[in-house]
Scaffold this motif. Structure first.
Motif, short mmCIF file in Angstrom:
data_model
loop_
_atom_site.label_atom_id
_atom_site.label_comp_id
_atom_site.label_asym_id
_atom_site.label_seq_id
_atom_site.Cartn_x
_atom_site.Cartn_y
_atom_site.Cartn_z
N LEU A 59 13.27 -6.74 -19.84
CA LEU A 59 12.95 -5.66 -18.92
C LEU A 59 13.91 -5.78 -17.75
O LEU A 59 13.99 -6.82 -17.11
CB LEU A 59 11.50 -5.79 -18.44
N TYR A 60 14.65 -4.73 -17.50
CA TYR A 60 15.65 -4.73 -16.44
C TYR A 60 15.23 -3.79 -15.32
O TYR A 60 14.68 -2.72 -15.57
CB TYR A 60 17.01 -4.26 -16.96
N TYR A 61 15.51 -4.19 -14.09
CA TYR A 61 15.32 -3.32 -12.95
C TYR A 61 16.68 -3.05 -12.33
O TYR A 61 17.61 -3.86 -12.45
CB TYR A 61 14.36 -3.93 -11.92
N TYR A 62 16.80 -1.92 -11.67
CA TYR A 62 18.03 -1.54 -10.99
C TYR A 62 18.15 -2.44 -9.76
O TYR A 62 17.29 -2.44 -8.89
CB TYR A 62 17.96 -0.06 -10.63
N ALA A 63 19.22 -3.22 -9.70
CA ALA A 63 19.35 -4.28 -8.70
C ALA A 63 19.18 -3.79 -7.27
O ALA A 63 18.53 -4.44 -6.46
CB ALA A 63 20.69 -4.99 -8.86
N SER A 64 19.75 -2.65 -6.93
CA SER A 64 19.70 -2.22 -5.53
C SER A 64 18.40 -1.50 -5.17
O SER A 64 18.12 -1.30 -3.99
CB SER A 64 20.89 -1.33 -5.21
N SER A 65 17.61 -1.13 -6.16
CA SER A 65 16.35 -0.44 -5.89
C SER A 65 15.40 -0.70 -7.06
O SER A 65 15.27 0.14 -7.96
CB SER A 65 16.60 1.06 -5.71
N PRO A 66 14.73 -1.86 -7.09
CA PRO A 66 13.99 -2.30 -8.27
C PRO A 66 13.00 -1.32 -8.87
O PRO A 66 12.79 -1.32 -10.07
CB PRO A 66 13.29 -3.57 -7.79
N ASN B 195 0.81 -1.23 0.00
CA ASN B 195 0.00 0.00 0.00
C ASN B 195 0.84 1.27 0.00
O ASN B 195 0.44 2.27 -0.59
CB ASN B 195 -0.95 0.00 1.20
N THR B 196 2.00 1.23 0.65
CA THR B 196 2.83 2.42 0.77
C THR B 196 3.72 2.64 -0.45
O THR B 196 3.84 3.75 -0.96
CB THR B 196 3.73 2.33 2.03
N PHE B 197 4.35 1.56 -0.92
CA PHE B 197 5.38 1.72 -1.97
C PHE B 197 4.98 1.19 -3.34
O PHE B 197 5.39 1.75 -4.35
CB PHE B 197 6.67 1.02 -1.53
N LEU B 198 4.19 0.14 -3.41
CA LEU B 198 3.93 -0.48 -4.71
C LEU B 198 2.68 0.06 -5.40
O LEU B 198 2.77 0.55 -6.54
CB LEU B 198 3.82 -2.00 -4.55
N ASP C 58 12.36 7.71 -4.64
CA ASP C 58 12.83 6.36 -4.36
C ASP C 58 12.64 6.08 -2.88
O ASP C 58 12.82 6.97 -2.06
CB ASP C 58 14.31 6.22 -4.70
N TYR C 59 12.29 4.88 -2.55
CA TYR C 59 12.22 4.51 -1.14
C TYR C 59 13.51 3.80 -0.78
O TYR C 59 14.04 2.99 -1.53
CB TYR C 59 10.98 3.68 -0.82
N SER C 60 14.01 4.13 0.36
CA SER C 60 15.30 3.63 0.81
C SER C 60 15.11 2.50 1.82
O SER C 60 14.01 2.30 2.34
CB SER C 60 16.09 4.76 1.47
N PRO C 61 16.19 1.79 2.13
CA PRO C 61 16.09 0.80 3.21
C PRO C 61 15.63 1.43 4.53
O PRO C 61 14.93 0.79 5.31
CB PRO C 61 17.52 0.26 3.32
N MET C 62 16.00 2.70 4.74
CA MET C 62 15.54 3.40 5.96
C MET C 62 14.02 3.59 5.93
O MET C 62 13.36 3.46 6.96
CB MET C 62 16.24 4.75 6.11
N ASP C 63 13.47 3.89 4.77
CA ASP C 63 12.01 4.04 4.65
C ASP C 63 11.30 2.72 4.94
O ASP C 63 10.28 2.69 5.63
CB ASP C 63 11.62 4.52 3.24
N VAL C 64 11.87 1.63 4.43
CA VAL C 64 11.29 0.31 4.67
C VAL C 64 11.42 -0.03 6.16
O VAL C 64 10.48 -0.56 6.77
CB VAL C 64 11.97 -0.75 3.78
N GLN C 65 12.56 0.29 6.73
CA GLN C 65 12.78 0.05 8.16
C GLN C 65 11.74 0.79 9.01
O GLN C 65 11.17 0.21 9.94
CB GLN C 65 14.19 0.54 8.52
#
Length: 195
Positions: free
Chosen positions: A50-57, A14-17, A90-97
């Motif tokens: 179709l490619y996604y950026y590995a560290s932040s899809p 709901n927040t990011f996708l 972009d959402y960061s690992p901190m945002d997910v945390q």
């Protein structure tokens, strides 16, 4: 813990996708409708990567003719989607945390044992679904785009670093590393004529 994982999954979606769904689906519709001119010649593109950026899809997606069938020398354009251009940060690992902490707090769960010396939460101990949710989201957007366009183009999802393997976007299947794309497609009845 299963209940917490499910709640974090829902919060993540709901927040990011879901807010990004329209932009990603429209990008894929444009790819399938040939809005992008991949080549100078008129060769019909039947297989797309179709490619996604590995560290932040979901920060950056790009599409191009699959190089197993189409010469990279003949590619003149790559289709790119930068979600920042659609007002999404972009959402960061901190945002997910922080999202994980919020769900844990709502459920009165003490997560102090999972904090490091800087107070950062290591959510890998109880939630590892992020990549699966992101890749399933991209595959779902692909299916929605295919339904809208009725395109017969085949699509394969790969990471920018090539570490996560190749996913058949139409069948949600991971192609084993020891199987070539041509071998895989032939086993499913597709014979693609490349360059």
């Amino acid at each position: 813990m299963q209940k917490i994982e499910t709640q974090i999954d829902e919060a993540f979606k709901n927040t990011f996708l879901l807010p990004r769904e329209k932009a990603v689906t429209q990008f894929l519709v444009d790819v399938l409708h040939s809005k992008y001119k991949f080549r100078e010649d008129d060769k019909k593109i039947e297989v797309i990567s179709l490619y996604y950026y590995a560290s932040s899809p979901l920060s950056f997606l790009f599409a191009l003719p699959n190089y197993e069938y189409y010469s990279p020398d003949k590619t003149i354009q790559i289709a790119e989607l930068h979600l920042k251009e659609h007002s999404f940060e972009d959402y960061s690992p901190m945002d997910v945390q922080e999202l994980c902490k919020k769900v844990l707090d709502q459920n009165n769960i003490d997560y102090s044992a999972y904090l490091d010396e800087h107070g950062h939460l290591d959510y890998a101990h109880y939630w590892e679904n992020q990549f699966g949710l992101e890749s399933n989201f991209i595959m779902n957007c692909w299916k929605n785009a295919k339904e809208k366009t009725q395109s017969k183009m085949l699509g394969f999802l790969e990471s920018s670093d090539g570490e996560s393997g190749m996913y058949d976007l139409d069948n949600n299947y991971v192609i084993p590393f020891d199987v070539s794309l041509d071998e895989y497609l032939r086993s499913h009845g597709f014979i693609i004529k490349g360059d």
